[in-house]
Design a protein around this motif. Structure first.
Motif, PDB file in Angstrom:
ATOM      1  N   MET A 194      -1.724   3.863  -1.856  1.00  0.00           N
ATOM      2  CA  MET A 194      -0.301   3.952  -2.202  1.00  0.00           C
ATOM      3  C   MET A 194       0.091   5.412  -2.453  1.00  0.00           C
ATOM      4  O   MET A 194       1.212   5.810  -2.144  1.00  0.00           O
ATOM      5  CB  MET A 194       0.011   3.090  -3.436  1.00  0.00           C
ATOM      6  CG  MET A 194       0.112   1.600  -3.166  1.00  0.00           C
ATOM      7  SD  MET A 194       1.349   1.106  -1.913  1.00  0.00           S
ATOM      8  CE  MET A 194       2.892   1.583  -2.680  1.00  0.00           C
ATOM      9  N   ASP A 195      -0.809   6.201  -3.004  1.00  0.00           N
ATOM     10  CA  ASP A 195      -0.514   7.630  -3.196  1.00  0.00           C
ATOM     11  C   ASP A 195      -0.225   8.283  -1.837  1.00  0.00           C
ATOM     12  O   ASP A 195       0.739   9.033  -1.681  1.00  0.00           O
ATOM     13  CB  ASP A 195      -1.701   8.314  -3.887  1.00  0.00           C
ATOM     14  CG  ASP A 195      -1.399   9.753  -4.262  1.00  0.00           C
ATOM     15  OD1 ASP A 195      -0.225  10.071  -4.517  1.00  0.00           O
ATOM     16  OD2 ASP A 195      -2.352  10.567  -4.300  1.00  0.00           O
ATOM     17  N   ALA A 196      -1.062   7.945  -0.850  1.00  0.00           N
ATOM     18  CA  ALA A 196      -0.850   8.497   0.500  1.00  0.00           C
ATOM     19  C   ALA A 196       0.502   8.056   1.061  1.00  0.00           C
ATOM     20  O   ALA A 196       1.220   8.846   1.687  1.00  0.00           O
ATOM     21  CB  ALA A 196      -1.982   8.057   1.430  1.00  0.00           C
ATOM     22  N   VAL A 198       3.140   7.313  -0.678  1.00  0.00           N
ATOM     23  CA  VAL A 198       4.162   8.093  -1.395  1.00  0.00           C
ATOM     24  C   VAL A 198       4.266   9.502  -0.779  1.00  0.00           C
ATOM     25  O   VAL A 198       5.366  10.024  -0.591  1.00  0.00           O
ATOM     26  CB  VAL A 198       3.850   8.170  -2.913  1.00  0.00           C
ATOM     27  CG1 VAL A 198       4.797   9.135  -3.613  1.00  0.00           C
ATOM     28  CG2 VAL A 198       3.939   6.788  -3.544  1.00  0.00           C
ATOM     29  N   HIS A 199       3.122  10.107  -0.446  1.00  0.00           N
ATOM     30  CA  HIS A 199       3.157  11.432   0.193  1.00  0.00           C
ATOM     31  C   HIS A 199       3.994  11.377   1.476  1.00  0.00           C
ATOM     32  O   HIS A 199       4.798  12.264   1.757  1.00  0.00           O
ATOM     33  CB  HIS A 199       1.746  11.913   0.541  1.00  0.00           C
ATOM     34  CG  HIS A 199       0.888  12.143  -0.653  1.00  0.00           C
ATOM     35  ND1 HIS A 199      -0.476  12.212  -0.588  1.00  0.00           N
ATOM     36  CD2 HIS A 199       1.204  12.322  -1.955  1.00  0.00           C
ATOM     37  CE1 HIS A 199      -0.966  12.419  -1.799  1.00  0.00           C
ATOM     38  NE2 HIS A 199       0.041  12.480  -2.640  1.00  0.00           N
ATOM     39  N   ALA A 200       3.767  10.309   2.261  1.00  0.00           N
ATOM     40  CA  ALA A 200       4.480  10.202   3.536  1.00  0.00           C
ATOM     41  C   ALA A 200       5.979  10.001   3.314  1.00  0.00           C
ATOM     42  O   ALA A 200       6.799  10.692   3.919  1.00  0.00           O
ATOM     43  CB  ALA A 200       3.884   9.051   4.359  1.00  0.00           C
ATOM     44  N   VAL A 263       9.301  11.302  -7.175  1.00  0.00           N
ATOM     45  CA  VAL A 263       8.267  10.327  -7.550  1.00  0.00           C
ATOM     46  C   VAL A 263       7.112  11.070  -8.227  1.00  0.00           C
ATOM     47  O   VAL A 263       6.654  10.694  -9.316  1.00  0.00           O
ATOM     48  CB  VAL A 263       7.749   9.534  -6.323  1.00  0.00           C
ATOM     49  CG1 VAL A 263       6.661   8.566  -6.752  1.00  0.00           C
ATOM     50  CG2 VAL A 263       8.882   8.787  -5.635  1.00  0.00           C
ATOM     51  N   HIS A 264       6.656  12.148  -7.586  1.00  0.00           N
ATOM     52  CA  HIS A 264       5.563  12.918  -8.187  1.00  0.00           C
ATOM     53  C   HIS A 264       5.993  13.566  -9.505  1.00  0.00           C
ATOM     54  O   HIS A 264       5.212  13.624 -10.446  1.00  0.00           O
ATOM     55  CB  HIS A 264       5.038  13.971  -7.207  1.00  0.00           C
ATOM     56  CG  HIS A 264       3.994  13.438  -6.277  1.00  0.00           C
ATOM     57  ND1 HIS A 264       4.297  12.621  -5.220  1.00  0.00           N
ATOM     58  CD2 HIS A 264       2.641  13.570  -6.266  1.00  0.00           C
ATOM     59  CE1 HIS A 264       3.182  12.282  -4.593  1.00  0.00           C
ATOM     60  NE2 HIS A 264       2.155  12.849  -5.200  1.00  0.00           N
ATOM     61  N   ALA A 265       7.240  14.054  -9.567  1.00  0.00           N
ATOM     62  CA  ALA A 265       7.706  14.694 -10.810  1.00  0.00           C
ATOM     63  C   ALA A 265       7.699  13.698 -11.962  1.00  0.00           C
ATOM     64  O   ALA A 265       7.257  14.024 -13.076  1.00  0.00           O
ATOM     65  CB  ALA A 265       9.109  15.254 -10.612  1.00  0.00           C
ATOM     66  N   PRO A 277      -3.568   6.476 -13.808  1.00  0.00           N
ATOM     67  CA  PRO A 277      -4.070   7.159 -12.610  1.00  0.00           C
ATOM     68  C   PRO A 277      -2.918   7.594 -11.690  1.00  0.00           C
ATOM     69  O   PRO A 277      -1.916   6.873 -11.562  1.00  0.00           O
ATOM     70  CB  PRO A 277      -4.940   6.100 -11.939  1.00  0.00           C
ATOM     71  CG  PRO A 277      -5.317   5.156 -13.029  1.00  0.00           C
ATOM     72  CD  PRO A 277      -4.165   5.150 -13.996  1.00  0.00           C
ATOM     73  N   HIS A 278      -3.091   8.760 -11.065  1.00  0.00           N
ATOM     74  CA  HIS A 278      -2.027   9.370 -10.249  1.00  0.00           C
ATOM     75  C   HIS A 278      -1.429   8.386  -9.225  1.00  0.00           C
ATOM     76  O   HIS A 278      -0.206   8.240  -9.141  1.00  0.00           O
ATOM     77  CB  HIS A 278      -2.607  10.603  -9.551  1.00  0.00           C
ATOM     78  CG  HIS A 278      -1.653  11.283  -8.633  1.00  0.00           C
ATOM     79  ND1 HIS A 278      -0.610  12.051  -9.093  1.00  0.00           N
ATOM     80  CD2 HIS A 278      -1.572  11.305  -7.277  1.00  0.00           C
ATOM     81  CE1 HIS A 278       0.066  12.518  -8.059  1.00  0.00           C
ATOM     82  NE2 HIS A 278      -0.499  12.085  -6.946  1.00  0.00           N
ATOM     83  N   GLY A 279      -2.287   7.702  -8.495  1.00  0.00           N
ATOM     84  CA  GLY A 279      -1.793   6.794  -7.453  1.00  0.00           C
ATOM     85  C   GLY A 279      -1.034   5.614  -8.037  1.00  0.00           C
ATOM     86  O   GLY A 279      -0.038   5.156  -7.469  1.00  0.00           O
ATOM     87  N   ALA A 281       0.632   5.569 -10.967  1.00  0.00           N
ATOM     88  CA  ALA A 281       1.917   6.062 -11.480  1.00  0.00           C
ATOM     89  C   ALA A 281       2.910   6.258 -10.330  1.00  0.00           C
ATOM     90  O   ALA A 281       4.067   5.829 -10.408  1.00  0.00           O
ATOM     91  CB  ALA A 281       1.709   7.385 -12.231  1.00  0.00           C
ATOM     92  N   ASN A 282       2.445   6.868  -9.242  1.00  0.00           N
ATOM     93  CA  ASN A 282       3.316   7.096  -8.085  1.00  0.00           C
ATOM     94  C   ASN A 282       3.811   5.784  -7.484  1.00  0.00           C
ATOM     95  O   ASN A 282       4.984   5.625  -7.177  1.00  0.00           O
ATOM     96  CB  ASN A 282       2.546   7.845  -6.990  1.00  0.00           C
ATOM     97  CG  ASN A 282       2.661   9.343  -7.141  1.00  0.00           C
ATOM     98  OD1 ASN A 282       3.626   9.848  -7.682  1.00  0.00           O
ATOM     99  ND2 ASN A 282       1.662  10.049  -6.674  1.00  0.00           N
ATOM    100  N   SER A 283       2.874   4.857  -7.312  1.00  0.00           N
ATOM    101  CA  SER A 283       3.199   3.596  -6.662  1.00  0.00           C
ATOM    102  C   SER A 283       4.187   2.793  -7.504  1.00  0.00           C
ATOM    103  O   SER A 283       5.143   2.204  -6.989  1.00  0.00           O
ATOM    104  CB  SER A 283       1.909   2.813  -6.444  1.00  0.00           C
ATOM    105  OG  SER A 283       2.165   1.619  -5.797  1.00  0.00           O
TER     106      SER A 283
HETATM  107 FE   LIG Z   1       0.004  12.441  -4.820  1.00  0.00          FE
END
Ligand SMILES: [Fe+2]
Length: 393
Positions: A194-196, A198-200, A263-265, A277-279, A281-283
């Motif tokens: 899901m982190d990936a 979000v990056h996309a 999203v990252h902010a 975990p980062h992923g 939180a982003n997801s």
């Molecule tokens: Fe990320």
């Protein structure tokens, strides 16, 4: 007319099942006689490291392994490893692991040619000299660190994550072999995948997006969304793992050049105080931030809906774009990511402080497709707390 933009990737990117075997030949091309593999203890204990050391030794290269990388590494971790390899004359470094091991390898490579305090390299373009040659080999499908030119570390002094950003952090060679990701457990596959994604999505809709990053990002969304569920629930499905590895790589290329946004902010303060975990939180935040952002670029969010496999035939552009929000929330829930902030221990009383912290991350907020201040950030957090989009206007 567009302002000028720069697109950077590693000089060589090798992909495909079994491609890790090429590490020996690639190291020879870089002049390796003594190589160091940098990884972590958990990965080293699985025996995966031999997949890298064997092809190196087969080329007559002397190989050492250091497995001292810790998760979410502080600068002290990098400094400790740098001290322990001082005077060993390694001519090629090989980073093997998730984002933490790859980021530590990047930092070590430049520290060997830029003596002094590593903290002086924090910020953009502070690295004067190119590092020693290095190869990066990810074992998760998520961070895209193998193709980005930043490295993130925690500063133990204030618990804040700080980044070194420099083209010298691009590896000489990135090798992405999906076979190395097959044993990643479902929870990690879900969060990193899901982190990936979000990056996309964030880089595709970012202010700094270009035609070059758009093509790469949109295809990454297709690959990840069609295969994440299978990769999580059927880990041995190699075709799904290949889609995830490729999608994560492409999302990383797009993120590295177009950047990410709100999203990252909003996710960063959740990592600090609440250790989410980062992923995850982003997801968790993605559907709520997308709900806020949709209006700023209906065409692109409608394209995201299509890339997610949604049927938008006959819909207005507005409705098609909204479909992307719903589809993303469904995917996140399907792979077991919590849907609300209260699920990860946040209380209503925490929201104002979280918004204040996120509001300071101008670097990311300025790249978000829709302008936002602390007031709007607070509304998004509130929506994510309630599990409803009602607070978002
Ligand atoms: Fe990320």
């Amino acid at each position: 007319m567009r302002v000028s933009s720069t697109f950077r990737t590693p000089g060589v990117i090798i992909t495909g099942i079994g491609s890790v075997q090429q590490v020996g030949g690639e190291a020879v091309k870089l002049g390796a006689r003594q190589a160091l593999v940098v990884t972590d203890k958990v990965l080293n204990a699985t025996g995966l490291t031999a997949r890298v050391t064997r092809p190196l030794e087969a080329q007559g290269i002397t190989v050492d392994v250091i497995d001292e990388v810790v998760p979410e590494p502080p600068f002290e971790n990098v400094e400790r490893i740098a001290r322990s390899i001082a005077g060993r004359d390694y001519d090629v470094l090989i980073g093997l692991g998730g984002g933490s091991a790859l980021d530590v390898t990047k930092a070590l490579a430049i520290m060997l040619t830029n003596p002094g305090d590593v903290r002086e390299l924090i910020g953009i373009d502070k690295v004067r000299n190119k590092g020693i040659p290095f190869i990066l080999i990810p074992t998760t499908a998520g961070t895209g660190s193998e193709v980005t030119y930043n490295a993130i570390f925690t500063d133990a002094k204030d618990d804040v994550k700080k980044g070194i950003v420099s083209p010298h952090l691009l590896p000489d060679v990135a090798i992405v072999d999906a076979e190395l990701t097959v044993s990643v457990p479902p929870k990690v596959t879900a969060a990193t995948g899901m982190d990936a994604l979000v990056h996309a999505v964030e880089s595709y809709t970012a202010g700094r997006a270009t035609e070059l990053t758009d093509g790469v990002a949109l295809h990454a969304i297709q690959l990840i969304s069609r295969s994440l569920r299978s990769a999580v629930y059927s880990g041995n499905n190699i075709a799904a793992r290949e889609d995830m590895a490729m999608g994560s790589l492409m999302a990383g290329i797009s993120l590295g050049n177009a950047g990410v946004g709100a999203v990252h902010a909003l996710a960063y303060p959740l990592g600090g105080k609440f250790k989410v975990p980062h992923g995850v939180a982003n997801s968790l935040l993605l559907p709520y931030v997308m709900k806020y952002n949709v209006i700023a670029n209906l065409t692109k969010f409608a394209n995201v809906a299509n890339a997610l496999g949604e049927n938008t035939d006959g819909l207005s552009l507005r409705d098609a774009a909204e479909k992307a929000v719903q589809a993303m929330a469904k995917l996140s829930q399907d792979v077991g990511i919590p849907a609300t902030l209260s699920d990860v221990g946040v209380t209503a009383a925490d929201i104002a402080l979280l918004a204040e912290e996120a509001g300071k991350i101008d670097r990311l907020l300025n790249n978000n497709p829709r302008w936002l201040t602390v007031k709007e950030i607070e509304a998004i957090y509130r929506a994510a707390y309630d599990g409803s989009h009602a607070a978002i206007v």
